[in-house]
Design an enzyme around this catalytic site. Sequence first.
Site, mmCIF file in Angstrom:
data_model
loop_
_atom_site.group_PDB
_atom_site.id
_atom_site.type_symbol
_atom_site.label_atom_id
_atom_site.label_comp_id
_atom_site.label_asym_id
_atom_site.label_seq_id
_atom_site.Cartn_x
_atom_site.Cartn_y
_atom_site.Cartn_z
ATOM 1 N N THR A 139 -81.367 26.359 50.826
ATOM 2 C CA THR A 139 -80.410 27.124 50.410
ATOM 3 C C THR A 139 -80.541 27.430 49.013
ATOM 4 O OG1 THR A 139 -78.254 27.871 50.175
ATOM 5 C CG2 THR A 139 -78.665 25.631 50.646
ATOM 6 N N ASP A 140 -80.355 28.580 48.163
ATOM 7 C CA ASP A 140 -80.113 28.625 46.789
ATOM 8 C C ASP A 140 -79.179 27.939 46.438
ATOM 9 O OD1 ASP A 140 -78.260 30.553 47.555
ATOM 10 O OD2 ASP A 140 -78.721 32.042 46.660
ATOM 11 N N GLU A 141 -77.866 27.515 47.278
ATOM 12 C CA GLU A 141 -76.740 26.926 46.800
ATOM 13 C C GLU A 141 -76.980 25.724 46.378
ATOM 14 O OE1 GLU A 141 -73.308 27.148 49.164
ATOM 15 O OE2 GLU A 141 -73.709 29.238 49.626
ATOM 16 N N TYR A 164 -70.774 21.433 51.533
ATOM 17 C CA TYR A 164 -72.203 21.782 51.994
ATOM 18 C C TYR A 164 -73.318 21.630 51.256
ATOM 19 C CZ TYR A 164 -75.169 25.703 53.574
ATOM 20 O OH TYR A 164 -76.367 26.332 53.525
ATOM 21 N N LYS A 168 -76.639 19.765 51.814
ATOM 22 C CA LYS A 168 -77.983 20.566 51.980
ATOM 23 C C LYS A 168 -79.137 19.704 50.760
ATOM 24 C CE LYS A 168 -79.011 23.397 53.993
ATOM 25 N NZ LYS A 168 -79.878 23.437 55.446
#
Length: 359
Positions: A139-141, A164, A168
């Site tokens: 994810t870009d997060e 979260y 990741k």
Amino acid sequence: MPVSSFAPTALLVTGGAGFIGSNFINRFIPLNPGCRVVNLDALTYAGNLKNLTAVEKNPAYRFVKGNIGDSSLVAAILAEEKIDAVIHFAAESHVDRSISGPEIFVRTNVLGTQILLEESRKHWQSGQVSEFRYYQISTDEVYGSLGETGYFTEETPLAPNSPYSASKTGADLLVRAYNETFGMPTIISRCSNNYGPYHFPEKLIPLLIANIIAKKPLPVYGDGKNVRDWLHVKDHAAAIECILKGAMPGSVYNIGGNNEWKNIDIVNLVCDLLDVRLGLKPGDNRKLITFVKDRPGHDRRYAIDASRLKAELVWSPAYTFETGIAETIDWYLANQEWVADVTSGSYLDYYQKQYGGKA
Ligand code: NAD
Ligand code: DAU
């Protein structure tokens, strides 16, 4: 970077009963008749086999209910199905849940990924398949938050801010380590916010649609000016297929469609589109908007630079946001039973009817 030409024959998809995994399987199976697909999913609150009714009877498809953390189950599937590619979608995916209960995020997203990597390494090194890929859906997060300007590139340092995104990031670093240490042929892609059919209505866009239909308040966190970069889930699924087949082992690709929106603008848009569809007066749904306390550690802005993917693997999104959001709203209006099922949890009975066990 040079590109590869990989043709998988037996795919293990984890988390294929979730939002993105099911959209991927529903696309991939009809387009790739020579490839078998095994879907390993634990059917948590987010997994729903009704997302896969289009493929469930296809002889190329097999569902296995189980946990990515079950090493003997994973090893058995890899060996008996002669899996030559693993695409790892399974995760705890909701930021708010990671703030109220981070432990399961570490267990599933970090430890679960490590177990999947380790079993994949043993299987790949056993020489049972001639070519192999381990593909991590990230994810870009993991890049953290941007200010008013700039974009995340594949070289942006990892700086996660929520439990979260930290989990990741831990998974991404393990994938990197398996490539560096063992030479395992891994791929990572990092996508921006997805929207589209089968999106669980705890996430912003489906929550707005479900709450408007139910005439419930529309919670907007903080000042509503946080920015997200939205991509239709079917464009994400197409990008994943393109990366699986074309990416060189060890590579990382960002995925995004240059589609930044402030949250409040998305909320207003969804309200207005549903005013028309529900036969309401202009502005009626906006009256449901309720500003609430901000999410702790709320990332201010995400924006993806996907130019590497576009240039090297010749992918581009097929949806415009205008068509994608209108189609998504129409899908939710036509599938209110699906929303009622997933919010009540009754969809878990479907497993018992289809597979004769307990979900
Ligand atoms: P989701 O929550 O809709 O689905 C997750 C799926 O994983 C569910 O079917 C669930 O049952 C399964 N699962 C959870 N724990 C498991 C376990 N221990 N063993 C086996 N299965 C398990 O998630 P999603 O939105 O489809 O996201 C899929 C992946 O894409 C995730 O890795 C997420 O981090 C990533 N991602 C999501 C977005 C987005 O906008 N939703 C954007 C970029 C990346
Ligand atoms: O960027 C990719 C990520 O996008 C994925 O990795 C995650 O799995 C996925 O859940 C999503 O994370 P976000 O936190 O961005 O999505 P969410 O839908 O929860 O929130 C989108 C924005 O809307 C965010 O700025 C928070 C805000 N929001 C969210 C909810 C649920 C609200 O203002 N009100 C809400 O009720």
